[in-house]
Design a protein around this motif. Sequence first.
Motif, PDB file in Angstrom:
ATOM      1  N   PHE B 184       0.833  -1.219   0.000  1.00 15.22           N
ATOM      2  CA  PHE B 184       0.000   0.000   0.000  1.00 15.22           C
ATOM      3  C   PHE B 184       0.855   1.252   0.000  1.00 15.22           C
ATOM      4  O   PHE B 184       0.542   2.231   0.688  1.00 15.22           O
ATOM      5  CB  PHE B 184      -0.954   0.004   1.201  1.00 15.22           C
ATOM      6  N   ARG B 185       1.962   1.213  -0.698  1.00 14.67           N
ATOM      7  CA  ARG B 185       2.844   2.374  -0.777  1.00 14.67           C
ATOM      8  C   ARG B 185       3.072   2.778  -2.237  1.00 14.67           C
ATOM      9  O   ARG B 185       4.217   2.851  -2.682  1.00 14.67           O
ATOM     10  CB  ARG B 185       4.193   2.041  -0.121  1.00 14.67           C
ATOM     11  N   PRO B 186       1.996   3.046  -2.998  1.00  8.85           N
ATOM     12  CA  PRO B 186       2.195   3.360  -4.423  1.00  8.85           C
ATOM     13  C   PRO B 186       3.038   4.618  -4.636  1.00  8.85           C
ATOM     14  O   PRO B 186       3.832   4.668  -5.564  1.00  8.85           O
ATOM     15  CB  PRO B 186       0.765   3.569  -4.943  1.00  8.85           C
ATOM     16  N   LEU B 187       2.871   5.609  -3.765  1.00 10.50           N
ATOM     17  CA  LEU B 187       3.608   6.863  -3.954  1.00 10.50           C
ATOM     18  C   LEU B 187       5.113   6.606  -3.950  1.00 10.50           C
ATOM     19  O   LEU B 187       5.824   6.998  -4.877  1.00 10.50           O
ATOM     20  CB  LEU B 187       3.225   7.857  -2.856  1.00 10.50           C
ATOM     21  N   GLU B 188       5.577   5.892  -2.904  1.00 12.52           N
ATOM     22  CA  GLU B 188       7.012   5.642  -2.793  1.00 12.52           C
ATOM     23  C   GLU B 188       7.493   4.711  -3.905  1.00 12.52           C
ATOM     24  O   GLU B 188       8.511   4.965  -4.546  1.00 12.52           O
ATOM     25  CB  GLU B 188       7.355   5.026  -1.430  1.00 12.52           C
ATOM     26  N   VAL B 189       6.740   3.622  -4.116  1.00 15.89           N
ATOM     27  CA  VAL B 189       7.187   2.619  -5.084  1.00 15.89           C
ATOM     28  C   VAL B 189       7.283   3.222  -6.487  1.00 15.89           C
ATOM     29  O   VAL B 189       8.313   3.125  -7.147  1.00 15.89           O
ATOM     30  CB  VAL B 189       6.229   1.402  -5.104  1.00 15.89           C
ATOM     31  N   PHE B 190       6.214   3.891  -6.938  1.00 16.11           N
ATOM     32  CA  PHE B 190       6.228   4.380  -8.321  1.00 16.11           C
ATOM     33  C   PHE B 190       7.166   5.569  -8.505  1.00 16.11           C
ATOM     34  O   PHE B 190       7.696   5.785  -9.587  1.00 16.11           O
ATOM     35  CB  PHE B 190       4.804   4.695  -8.794  1.00 16.11           C
ATOM     36  N   THR B 191       7.391   6.338  -7.428  1.00 15.55           N
ATOM     37  CA  THR B 191       8.372   7.416  -7.528  1.00 15.55           C
ATOM     38  C   THR B 191       9.769   6.824  -7.710  1.00 15.55           C
ATOM     39  O   THR B 191      10.533   7.252  -8.599  1.00 15.55           O
ATOM     40  CB  THR B 191       8.330   8.295  -6.261  1.00 15.55           C
ATOM     41  N   VAL B 192      10.092   5.819  -6.887  1.00 18.76           N
ATOM     42  CA  VAL B 192      11.413   5.193  -6.996  1.00 18.76           C
ATOM     43  C   VAL B 192      11.598   4.577  -8.380  1.00 18.76           C
ATOM     44  O   VAL B 192      12.636   4.760  -9.026  1.00 18.76           O
ATOM     45  CB  VAL B 192      11.597   4.120  -5.894  1.00 18.76           C
ATOM     46  N   ILE B 193      10.561   3.864  -8.844  1.00 20.03           N
ATOM     47  CA  ILE B 193      10.656   3.196 -10.143  1.00 20.03           C
ATOM     48  C   ILE B 193      10.860   4.206 -11.275  1.00 20.03           C
ATOM     49  O   ILE B 193      11.683   4.005 -12.166  1.00 20.03           O
ATOM     50  CB  ILE B 193       9.369   2.375 -10.388  1.00 20.03           C
ATOM     51  N   ALA B 194      10.121   5.307 -11.197  1.00 23.64           N
ATOM     52  CA  ALA B 194      10.267   6.332 -12.235  1.00 23.64           C
ATOM     53  C   ALA B 194      11.708   6.831 -12.263  1.00 23.64           C
ATOM     54  O   ALA B 194      12.291   6.993 -13.339  1.00 23.64           O
ATOM     55  CB  ALA B 194       9.302   7.481 -11.975  1.00 23.64           C
ATOM     56  N   PHE B 195      12.300   7.028 -11.085  1.00 22.86           N
ATOM     57  CA  PHE B 195      13.677   7.523 -11.067  1.00 22.86           C
ATOM     58  C   PHE B 195      14.665   6.472 -11.554  1.00 22.86           C
ATOM     59  O   PHE B 195      15.642   6.803 -12.216  1.00 22.86           O
ATOM     60  CB  PHE B 195      14.054   8.041  -9.675  1.00 22.86           C
ATOM     61  N   VAL B 196      14.385   5.197 -11.249  1.00 23.45           N
ATOM     62  CA  VAL B 196      15.273   4.143 -11.742  1.00 23.45           C
ATOM     63  C   VAL B 196      15.294   4.165 -13.276  1.00 23.45           C
ATOM     64  O   VAL B 196      16.354   4.176 -13.897  1.00 23.45           O
ATOM     65  CB  VAL B 196      14.837   2.751 -11.235  1.00 23.45           C
TER      66      VAL B 196
END
Lengths: 222, 219
Positions: B184-196
């Motif tokens: 339930f942490r879409p904000l953190e997960v998708f932000t990190v993925i976008a930066f990767v």
Amino acid sequence: MSYVWDFSPVFRDAGLLVEGLANTLKLSGLALVGGLVIGLLLALARIWGPRLVAWPAIAIIEFFRNTPPLVHFFWIFYALPIVTGVSLAPLAAAAIALSIQSGAFFAEVYRAGIESIERGQWEAGRALGMRFSALMRRIVLPQALRRMIAPLTERGFELVKTTALAATLAYGELLYQAMVITSRSFRPLELYTTVAVIFFVLLFGASLGIRWLEARVARGQR
Amino acid sequence: MEFDFREVLENIDLLARGAKLTIALWALAFIFGLVAGLPIGLARASTRWFAHGPATAWIEVFRNTPVLVQLVWFYFAFPVLTGMQMPAFVAAALGLALNTSAYCAEIWRGGIQGIVRGQWEAGRALGMTGPTLLRRIILPQAIRRMVPAFTNRAIELAKVTAIASVITVHELMYEARLLSANTFRPLEVFTVIAFVYFVVIYPATLLSYRLERRLAAKG
């Protein structure tokens, strides 16, 4: 290979596919308008903005051009509501994601078009006493726009193809409707073939139409 | 709203595994697409209808339909057409490779047709056959000009690999979606993925800018 094709589920649920096509076009239209406007703002900020405006514009342009569109869709749909506290409908999320993403590409098309106008043109306009707005409207944009048409059209086609990603947010565009019908008819090949054919006819037809128009315009100019 | 990256950090090996698969998918599809694109591009440049026609159809079909539709189609069609069950990764790699072959074919064709006719005629006058002429005279000159276009294609493909998550290939985007749903942490997960993705793709973009400028300077 003894696969027996059966397109009856496609015809039985043709209404759903038509609805999906309408939604695909709706999303394309929204994102196209949004993208062209956002792109213009980004290009203006990047070319003429003070540093404080130009740098964020560059950051947005480069970020959205260098990350997968699917990530934008998921970020806007699942993460943005946490930041803003407002949850988004799939259509809104898809339209926002696609507008910003294509806006980043449109911005570079605008910029390339404007910067391709030789300096002599600017200087000649200034020498005639034209203000910036008159110079843009009467000298630069008429020439730049003509050069922008082809890359803008190409980006427009990319945009329409990218709308299919909205299926992953369960927005009822063409591909999603096909997935829904597939889940109860178990005829994936027939349905996805139909979707591919519809997209092909739409896009290839449009590109033939544009080529024909271009040829006519080119003839008219001579 | 507050950021909490703990879950992302705890599952970083999961994401690393996904990233490995993303890179494998990207490399396989690009190399295969690049190589397969050459004969298709040559066929498209040919004046014979039985070569020109199918090559044109191949290219236009791939360029005028969404990649996601292509991948979903191949995912279901490959097993039917070949009679073999196929892992999602293989279907995705093959689908992306075929898609890339269509785009690369156009680059090959443009590059080869960009070489002036005198070069062909000179080669023929020296008694060279088609393949030799292509290998020794045309391609060495054409490839240099095609490099920026191929780099752009590679960048586009890197972004497109994320779509393989839809047909359950466990690449970076798939692992991210899974992680987001589980924590339930879409904000953190998708932000990190976008930066990767950005950190991997942006250097390639900068490289392509440099290549384009260098080529423009050489003329």
